[in-house]
Design a protein around this motif. Sequence first.
Motif, PDB file in Angstrom:
ATOM      1  N   GLU A  50       0.851  -1.193   0.000  1.00 53.37           N
ATOM      2  CA  GLU A  50       0.000   0.000   0.000  1.00 53.37           C
ATOM      3  C   GLU A  50       0.883   1.238   0.000  1.00 53.37           C
ATOM      4  O   GLU A  50       1.847   1.339   0.773  1.00 53.37           O
ATOM      5  N   ILE A  51       0.576   2.184  -0.896  1.00 57.37           N
ATOM      6  CA  ILE A  51       1.352   3.414  -0.999  1.00 57.37           C
ATOM      7  C   ILE A  51       0.902   4.361   0.114  1.00 57.37           C
ATOM      8  O   ILE A  51      -0.255   4.780   0.169  1.00 57.37           O
ATOM      9  N   LYS A  52       1.837   4.680   0.998  1.00 55.47           N
ATOM     10  CA  LYS A  52       1.533   5.549   2.136  1.00 55.47           C
ATOM     11  C   LYS A  52       1.916   7.002   1.886  1.00 55.47           C
ATOM     12  O   LYS A  52       1.325   7.915   2.467  1.00 55.47           O
ATOM     13  N   GLU A  53       2.912   7.205   1.030  1.00 56.54           N
ATOM     14  CA  GLU A  53       3.385   8.570   0.794  1.00 56.54           C
ATOM     15  C   GLU A  53       4.057   8.623  -0.570  1.00 56.54           C
ATOM     16  O   GLU A  53       4.677   7.657  -1.022  1.00 56.54           O
ATOM     17  N   ALA A  54       3.917   9.753  -1.263  1.00 57.71           N
ATOM     18  CA  ALA A  54       4.578   9.947  -2.551  1.00 57.71           C
ATOM     19  C   ALA A  54       4.965  11.409  -2.675  1.00 57.71           C
ATOM     20  O   ALA A  54       4.083  12.278  -2.705  1.00 57.71           O
ATOM     21  N   VAL A  55       6.277  11.697  -2.690  1.00 58.94           N
ATOM     22  CA  VAL A  55       6.769  13.069  -2.788  1.00 58.94           C
ATOM     23  C   VAL A  55       7.672  13.189  -4.019  1.00 58.94           C
ATOM     24  O   VAL A  55       8.215  12.201  -4.508  1.00 58.94           O
ATOM     25  N   PRO A  58      13.910  14.871  -5.535  1.00 58.76           N
ATOM     26  CA  PRO A  58      14.605  16.166  -5.470  1.00 58.76           C
ATOM     27  C   PRO A  58      15.417  16.488  -6.718  1.00 58.76           C
ATOM     28  O   PRO A  58      15.773  17.652  -6.941  1.00 58.76           O
ATOM     29  N   ASP A  59      15.720  15.507  -7.549  1.00 60.98           N
ATOM     30  CA  ASP A  59      16.598  15.753  -8.698  1.00 60.98           C
ATOM     31  C   ASP A  59      16.042  15.170  -9.997  1.00 60.98           C
ATOM     32  O   ASP A  59      16.795  14.902 -10.918  1.00 60.98           O
ATOM     33  N   ALA A  60      14.729  14.907 -10.063  1.00 60.83           N
ATOM     34  CA  ALA A  60      14.133  14.355 -11.285  1.00 60.83           C
ATOM     35  C   ALA A  60      12.668  14.734 -11.350  1.00 60.83           C
ATOM     36  O   ALA A  60      11.892  14.418 -10.437  1.00 60.83           O
ATOM     37  N   ASP A  61      12.271  15.413 -12.422  1.00 63.68           N
ATOM     38  CA  ASP A  61      10.907  15.896 -12.550  1.00 63.68           C
ATOM     39  C   ASP A  61       9.901  14.770 -12.718  1.00 63.68           C
ATOM     40  O   ASP A  61       8.735  14.896 -12.325  1.00 63.68           O
ATOM     41  N   ARG A  62      10.317  13.648 -13.328  1.00 65.39           N
ATOM     42  CA  ARG A  62       9.374  12.574 -13.652  1.00 65.39           C
ATOM     43  C   ARG A  62       9.393  11.428 -12.651  1.00 65.39           C
ATOM     44  O   ARG A  62       8.766  10.401 -12.884  1.00 65.39           O
ATOM     45  N   LEU A  63      10.091  11.565 -11.580  1.00 66.72           N
ATOM     46  CA  LEU A  63      10.162  10.505 -10.569  1.00 66.72           C
ATOM     47  C   LEU A  63       9.591  11.000  -9.248  1.00 66.72           C
ATOM     48  O   LEU A  63       9.656  12.190  -8.935  1.00 66.72           O
ATOM     49  N   LYS A  64       9.045  10.055  -8.487  1.00 67.59           N
ATOM     50  CA  LYS A  64       8.572  10.348  -7.141  1.00 67.59           C
ATOM     51  C   LYS A  64       9.175   9.345  -6.179  1.00 67.59           C
ATOM     52  O   LYS A  64       9.444   8.191  -6.539  1.00 67.59           O
ATOM     53  N   VAL A  65       9.359   9.795  -4.954  1.00 65.99           N
ATOM     54  CA  VAL A  65       9.877   8.935  -3.896  1.00 65.99           C
ATOM     55  C   VAL A  65       8.701   8.507  -3.040  1.00 65.99           C
ATOM     56  O   VAL A  65       8.022   9.343  -2.429  1.00 65.99           O
ATOM     57  N   THR A  66       8.425   7.203  -3.043  1.00 62.26           N
ATOM     58  CA  THR A  66       7.264   6.698  -2.315  1.00 62.26           C
ATOM     59  C   THR A  66       7.700   5.944  -1.066  1.00 62.26           C
ATOM     60  O   THR A  66       8.802   5.392  -0.992  1.00 62.26           O
ATOM     61  N   GLN A  67       6.817   5.918  -0.094  1.00 65.00           N
ATOM     62  CA  GLN A  67       6.953   5.062   1.079  1.00 65.00           C
ATOM     63  C   GLN A  67       5.796   4.079   1.026  1.00 65.00           C
ATOM     64  O   GLN A  67       4.635   4.482   0.965  1.00 65.00           O
ATOM     65  N   VAL A  68       6.109   2.788   1.006  1.00 57.31           N
ATOM     66  CA  VAL A  68       5.063   1.771   0.851  1.00 57.31           C
ATOM     67  C   VAL A  68       5.117   0.794   2.014  1.00 57.31           C
ATOM     68  O   VAL A  68       6.179   0.517   2.582  1.00 57.31           O
ATOM     69  N   ASP A  69       3.926   0.279   2.358  1.00 61.38           N
ATOM     70  CA  ASP A  69       3.796  -0.748   3.391  1.00 61.38           C
ATOM     71  C   ASP A  69       3.655  -2.094   2.667  1.00 61.38           C
ATOM     72  O   ASP A  69       2.646  -2.373   2.036  1.00 61.38           O
ATOM     73  N   ALA A  70       4.706  -2.941   2.776  1.00 57.32           N
ATOM     74  CA  ALA A  70       4.704  -4.249   2.127  1.00 57.32           C
ATOM     75  C   ALA A  70       4.492  -5.365   3.140  1.00 57.32           C
ATOM     76  O   ALA A  70       4.852  -6.520   2.876  1.00 57.32           O
ATOM     77  N   GLY A  71       3.935  -5.015   4.320  1.00 59.50           N
ATOM     78  CA  GLY A  71       3.661  -6.014   5.328  1.00 59.50           C
ATOM     79  C   GLY A  71       4.882  -6.463   6.090  1.00 59.50           C
ATOM     80  O   GLY A  71       4.894  -7.562   6.657  1.00 59.50           O
ATOM     81  N   GLU A  72       5.899  -5.610   6.146  1.00 57.78           N
ATOM     82  CA  GLU A  72       7.154  -5.985   6.820  1.00 57.78           C
ATOM     83  C   GLU A  72       7.290  -5.366   8.205  1.00 57.78           C
ATOM     84  O   GLU A  72       8.296  -5.576   8.883  1.00 57.78           O
ATOM     85  N   GLY A  73       6.315  -4.552   8.632  1.00 52.56           N
ATOM     86  CA  GLY A  73       6.389  -3.903   9.937  1.00 52.56           C
ATOM     87  C   GLY A  73       6.969  -2.517   9.865  1.00 52.56           C
ATOM     88  O   GLY A  73       6.870  -1.754  10.833  1.00 52.56           O
ATOM     89  N   SER A  74       7.607  -2.161   8.761  1.00 54.85           N
ATOM     90  CA  SER A  74       8.153  -0.819   8.566  1.00 54.85           C
ATOM     91  C   SER A  74       7.991  -0.445   7.104  1.00 54.85           C
ATOM     92  O   SER A  74       7.836  -1.311   6.233  1.00 54.85           O
ATOM     93  N   LEU A  75       8.017   0.854   6.836  1.00 57.90           N
ATOM     94  CA  LEU A  75       7.823   1.313   5.461  1.00 57.90           C
ATOM     95  C   LEU A  75       9.088   1.094   4.632  1.00 57.90           C
ATOM     96  O   LEU A  75      10.208   1.120   5.148  1.00 57.90           O
ATOM     97  N   ARG A  76       8.882   0.897   3.336  1.00 53.89           N
ATOM     98  CA  ARG A  76       9.980   0.664   2.393  1.00 53.89           C
ATOM     99  C   ARG A  76       9.979   1.805   1.378  1.00 53.89           C
ATOM    100  O   ARG A  76       8.938   2.155   0.820  1.00 53.89           O
ATOM    101  N   GLN A  77      11.168   2.398   1.164  1.00 56.15           N
ATOM    102  CA  GLN A  77      11.289   3.516   0.224  1.00 56.15           C
ATOM    103  C   GLN A  77      11.583   3.000  -1.181  1.00 56.15           C
ATOM    104  O   GLN A  77      12.528   2.246  -1.394  1.00 56.15           O
ATOM    105  N   ILE A  78      10.753   3.430  -2.156  1.00 58.80           N
ATOM    106  CA  ILE A  78      10.932   3.002  -3.549  1.00 58.80           C
ATOM    107  C   ILE A  78      10.711   4.205  -4.451  1.00 58.80           C
ATOM    108  O   ILE A  78       9.724   4.936  -4.314  1.00 58.80           O
TER     109      ILE A  78
END
Length: 794
Positions: A50-55, A58-78
Amino acid sequence: MNVSLTWLKERLDFGSRSLEEVCDLLTFAGIEIEGLQEIGVKSDQIVVAEIKEAVQHPDADRLKVTQVDAGEGSLRQIVCGATNYKVGDKVPCCLPGAALPGGFKIGETKMRGVESKGMLAAGSEIGLTDKEDGLLILDSDFKVGTPVKDLFDSDTLIEVEITPNRPDLLSHSGLARELAALLHTETKPVVKSQPTELAEDSGVVTVDSATCPFYSVLSIKGVKVSPSPDWLVKKLKAIGLRPINNVVDITNYVLHEIGQPLHAFDARKVNGAIHVRQASEDEEFKALDEETYALKDIDCVISDQSGTPLALAGIMGGLDSGVTDSTTEILLESAYFTTSEIRRSSRRLFLTSDSSYRFERGVDPQQVLPASALAAALILEIAGGEISPRTVTAGHLPKELPSVKLDVGRMLQLMDNSISLEDAGTILTRLGLSSSDLETWKIPSWRGDLERSADLVEEIARTHGLENIPSRTGGTAVDESKIDRDYDLLLDFKKSLVVLGFHESQTIKLIAETQLRDCLPLRPIQDGDLIKVTRPISEDHAILRPSLTPGLIATAENNLRQGAKTLRFFEAGRQFRNVGGGKATDLEADSIAILLGGEASPLSWTRSKSRELDLYDLKATIQAALGNRSIQFTTRARDGFLLSGDIQLNGKPIGTFAQVMPSRAREISFKAPIYLAELDQKKVLGIKKDMFQIEPLPQFPGSSRDIAMELPIETSNAEIEKALGKHSDPLLVSATCFDQFHDPSGKKMPADKRSIAYSFGYRSDKGTMKQKEVDTAHDKLRAHLEKTLPVTFR
C-alpha cells in the motif's frame, strides 16, 4: 500449436502425473513437445503493498519517492516513475531478490542519488496483463504483504508440434482425447450446446463448388457486440490470441476447443442468399488483413446474391462483411471444405490462418454442426440475442470412414508377443475405435489417417510404448555399396580441406538473380539453362543455383563483416540447370566449390608482413586434397572474372577456377584477391587410385639438372607441363619451375620471348645413378622438349 495447461486440465484429470511426465508421455507417443512457457506471477518476492506517501524526487521531474507498506512492519522507500496511482492504492511491490520475466532480478539501487529498495510494477512486468498505462492497481480488499502469485491465476503454455497426418490433435479437446488414451482415464466433454432443427433452403444458402461438400449457416438476431468476459479473454490470451469482441472471440474459442473453424458475418452486410461458388478469373477480394487478392477460378468464395465475395472459403473472411461493434444480427457459418483445394489457394495466395491450417489438414466432419451449436449457446449466453430455430444447410457431410481389418498375426509378430490381442483391442477402444470381434475396426470420424492394418499396429505400438517391445536382433553387417564408398571418399576429401585450414559452408540452394554474376559453373550458362522458381518466397530465393560459388561469396561477405582477414571456405552440394539451353531434361549434379583469399598466415612477431594467398595456393590446395596428384590450370575466359580457366587432371577437365574481379571484391569490403574453384564431384570421387596411398621412402639418392628454356611469350606453363607429362621416363621423378624472365624492351632478350628455368630430379629405385646415366636421361628429356615445344636452350 499453443496449448494452455489450465484449459487442457478442464478436459481431463492428470491424476498423480506431473507436467513433465505428461510431456514425456506425449513425446514417446509421437507428439513432440517443443517448449514450455510459464505465464503469470512466479516469484514469492512480489507482494501486495500500500502506498503511504509519494513526494517529488529532489533531482528528477518525472520521478517520485514513495513510502510503501509491504507487510514488513516498517515502510519501504521506492523510487517510482508511474503517474496513475494515488496514496492509499495497493500495487505489486517487487522486493529485492524478486525474479521477473526475462531473467531480470530486482535489487536495491540509487536513482538520481535517492535510495530505492525494490520496484513498484505494472502488470506486464510481472507476467500479468496491463489494464492501464502505469502500475497495476490491485483490489483494495487485498491484504498487504500477500504474495501476488496467490491472487492471480497462473498457467503454462505448451508448444506442441503436430504432424500433418494428425489434425485431430489441433484442439484442446483433441489433445485431451489423446492424453486420456495414454493416461487410461476419461475426458470431460464440452456439454454446452444450442441445438436447432436442420433444414435446406436455397433461398438462404446454395452451394455450387466441389470445394465445399457441406455448408451450414445459423441466424442470430439482437446480439450485443462488446468486449469478451474475463474467462474468455484469459483463455485466448493464454494461447497467444488477441481478443477482438465477444462474437469473434467465441468463434476463435470454439476453433481451439474442438478444432472446427467458424466464421460470423454481419447479416446487414449480406445481400440476399449466401452462394458458395468458384471465384471468377482475376476477381478481387479484400480480406480481413486489409490486403486485396486477385483470385483465380480454382479458388472458392462465399458470396451473397449480388456476387460480392464475403469470404475466401476456409481461409479468411472479408474486411467489409465482418462483425463490428455496431453489428446486431449475425450469420454463423460452419462448413466442411476439401483439404487439397484449401491448401492450393492458401499456398498460391500466400495467405494462411488458423482456419486454413486446419482445413488444409482435414477437420472432423462430425464436429461441423456441434461446433455451430456450441458457438450459438455461448453467443446467447454472452452477447444475448435470439437464435433462429433452424440451421440452414446445403450439401452432405462425408460418409463414415471405411472399417479396417487388423492383421492379428502380423501385429503379434511386430510386437514380439509383448501384448495380447485383448490388450491391443483395449488400446484401440481407448483411441475411439470400435469392434465386435477385435479384428474389423470401425474408424472414428476424426481419425482419417487410419486406413490399413499397419496404421492400427502403429497406434497399438506407440500407445503400448515402444520401450515395452523387446529387441530381438542387433544390427547386421551389410556389404559396402557405391553410395557408401562415395560418401567415405567425399568425407576424406572434406577432411583434407579442413586440415589445410578450410571451413565447410552449407548454403541454401536458392539464390537471387543478382548472385548469378558470382556463378562459376562447370560449363558456361546458356540462355534457358537457369531454373527459376515460379513463385519465390523472396527475391533472394528466386533461382535454383547453377553453381555453388555464389553461396561461398555470400559466406565470405558475412565473415568479413565479423573482421575476418583470411577467407578459406568450401562447400559440397548440388547445383541445378537445364541442359542444352532448356532443350533437354533438367540436370542435378554434385560439385565441390572452394574459395580462398587474404593473408596466407596470421601476423606474428617473427615477421612484419604476411604474404597474400594467390592462385598457386589454390592449385596447391586442390593437389593436396587429391593426394598430391598433379593438376594443371589452363586458361579459358569466363564472363565476369578477371582470370579463369579449367582444372585438368591427366589431361582431362575436372573443374574450373577463377579470380574474382577486384571491383567485386571491393563490394564485399575485401582488398586482397579472391580465388574460386568448382570441381566436378563425380570425377573427383571417380579417381580409381586411392588418393591416400602410402609410398616407401626412396632407398637411393637422386640427382638434379637445371634447364633454362627460351620460349615464345604466348607459351603457357600448362603446355610445358603437358609436354613433360608425355615424357615417359621412369628415372624422371620431379620437375619444378623456379625462375622466369622477360624483357619487354628487347635489350636482354627478344621482347616476344620468355626464359623459363626448370629443375629436374632423377632417381632410380635399383641403385645409385652414375653421372653418365643422369646425363643420358637428361639429354633424352632435352630432345623430347625440343621435339614437342618451340624451345631453344640457353
